[in-house]
Motif scaffolding. Structure first.
Motif: not given
Length: 342
Positions: A206-235
């Motif tokens: 996506y970066e090297d071939v399509l030429g998009l800008l990587r703006v956020r990287d390695d942002v972690e969401t866990s079952y313990e850290s996010s109620l929304a992430g837990r429910d939206l993604f069935d963690l």
């Protein structure tokens, strides 16, 4: 990035949705501020050439105010290949969803509850409170401003949506709300995909071939850290995912106020997790959200670059249903994409 064409690609142009009934779909999306734009058709042979689907196709492009990205393409296949993802979990490879900004998340929740009471096929979450930026900042409730979003998931047989409402901040180029539409919503601001790739090799495309800008990287969401992430993604307890985001090259890695919508969110689950793969249910020919497109300048250059990259499959440049130059490919992560000359 392609030399001399720093903005040859912009934000995600369209979310393509396979629908059996264009009238109902148009009525639905009008409530979110969309309106009919272009219409076009392809014969079964032409549709097979571009999308790999041997079926006649009628498409309707829906616009949102004067937005040049985050549009919708309704695709009415004479012979759809499958019913799509339906209400399937968000935690599957092949999953696609689209997010809009709203000024009134509670009205959308009201309609979701009414639909459920009426026996409609629907799955949704409450609008969870999430602090997106400056998570470490300690604010005093009832004294300091509450800065964050309310975010909810809305799954229906033909749509997979996330809606968010901002509180205490604004990002001027990240979603423009249509104030007169029923749900006071913007165009799609970001679209998502699920992958498994501990090496992150497939992200380079996506970066090297399509030429998009990587703006956020390695942002972690866990079952313990996010109620929304837990429910939206069935963690489940102990599970996590990692987010990488790719933007229009005119966006910014460091300046929040300069961020532009049209973002691609790639959610990466660890290889060790046992994830179901449903790519076949979210590609052209499927009902529901089944394709994303980018609009590019210099489509021949992009075609050459993609042919020279590690993509497993690509088509020639042909005219799409709107008589635009277009071609399709399958990215290294398995997702089907289409580029349109703009």
């Amino acid at each position: 990035m392609i030399q001399g064409q720093t903005t040859a690609i912009e934000g995600i142009y369209e979310v393509c949705i396979g629908v059996p009934d264009a009238i109902f779909a148009i009525q639905y999306w009008e409530q979110f501020g969309y309106r009919i734009g272009q219409m076009g058709e392809l014969s079964p042979g032409a549709a097979y050439q571009l999308y790999g689907v041997n079926s006649a196709l009628r498409s309707i492009r829906l616009y949102h105010q004067n937005a040049d990205h985050g549009l919708i393409r309704l695709m009415v296949w004479q012979n759809p290949t499958n019913p799509g993802l339906g209400l399937a979990s968000m935690k599957i490879k092949g999953n696609r969803w689209a997010t809009s900004l709203t000024a009134d998340v509670l009205t959308i929740l009201n309609h979701a509850e009414e639909a459920k009471a009426a026996g409609r096929a629907i799955r949704y979450t409450p609008p969870y409170w999430e602090v997106i930026y400056q998570k470490e900042r300690k604010s005093r409730p009832f004294i300091d401003p509450a800065v964050g979003v309310r975010e909810m998931l809305l799954l229906q047989p033909l749509t997979r949506q996330v809606l968010f409402q901002r509180f205490g901040y604004n990002v001027p180029n990240y979603g423009t709300i249509h104030p007169a539409c029923a749900f006071q919503t913007s165009q799609f601001t970001h679209m998502g995909m699920i992958i498994q790739d501990d090496s992150k090799e497939s992200l380079k495309f996506y970066e090297d071939v399509l030429g998009l800008l990587r703006v956020r990287d390695d942002v972690e969401t866990s079952y313990e850290s996010s109620l929304a992430g837990r429910d939206l993604f069935d963690l489940q307890p102990g599970e996590k995912f990692i987010v990488t985001a790719f933007d229009d090259p005119r966006s910014s890695k460091s300046d929040l106020m300069a961020a532009r919508s049209g973002r691609l969110y790639v959610i990466r689950f660890p290889n060790a997790m046992n994830l179901q793969s449903r790519f076949e249910a979210a590609q052209p020919g499927s009902l529901g959200m089944s394709l994303y497109t980018y609009r590019v300048r210099g489509i021949e250059t992009y075609c050459d670059r993609i042919k020279a990259s590690p993509v497993p499959k690509f088509t020639s440049i042909v005219e799409n249903e709107f008589r635009e130059k277009s071609f399709s490919f399958v990215a290294p992560d398995g997702y089907f994409w289409n580029l349109v000359e703009g």
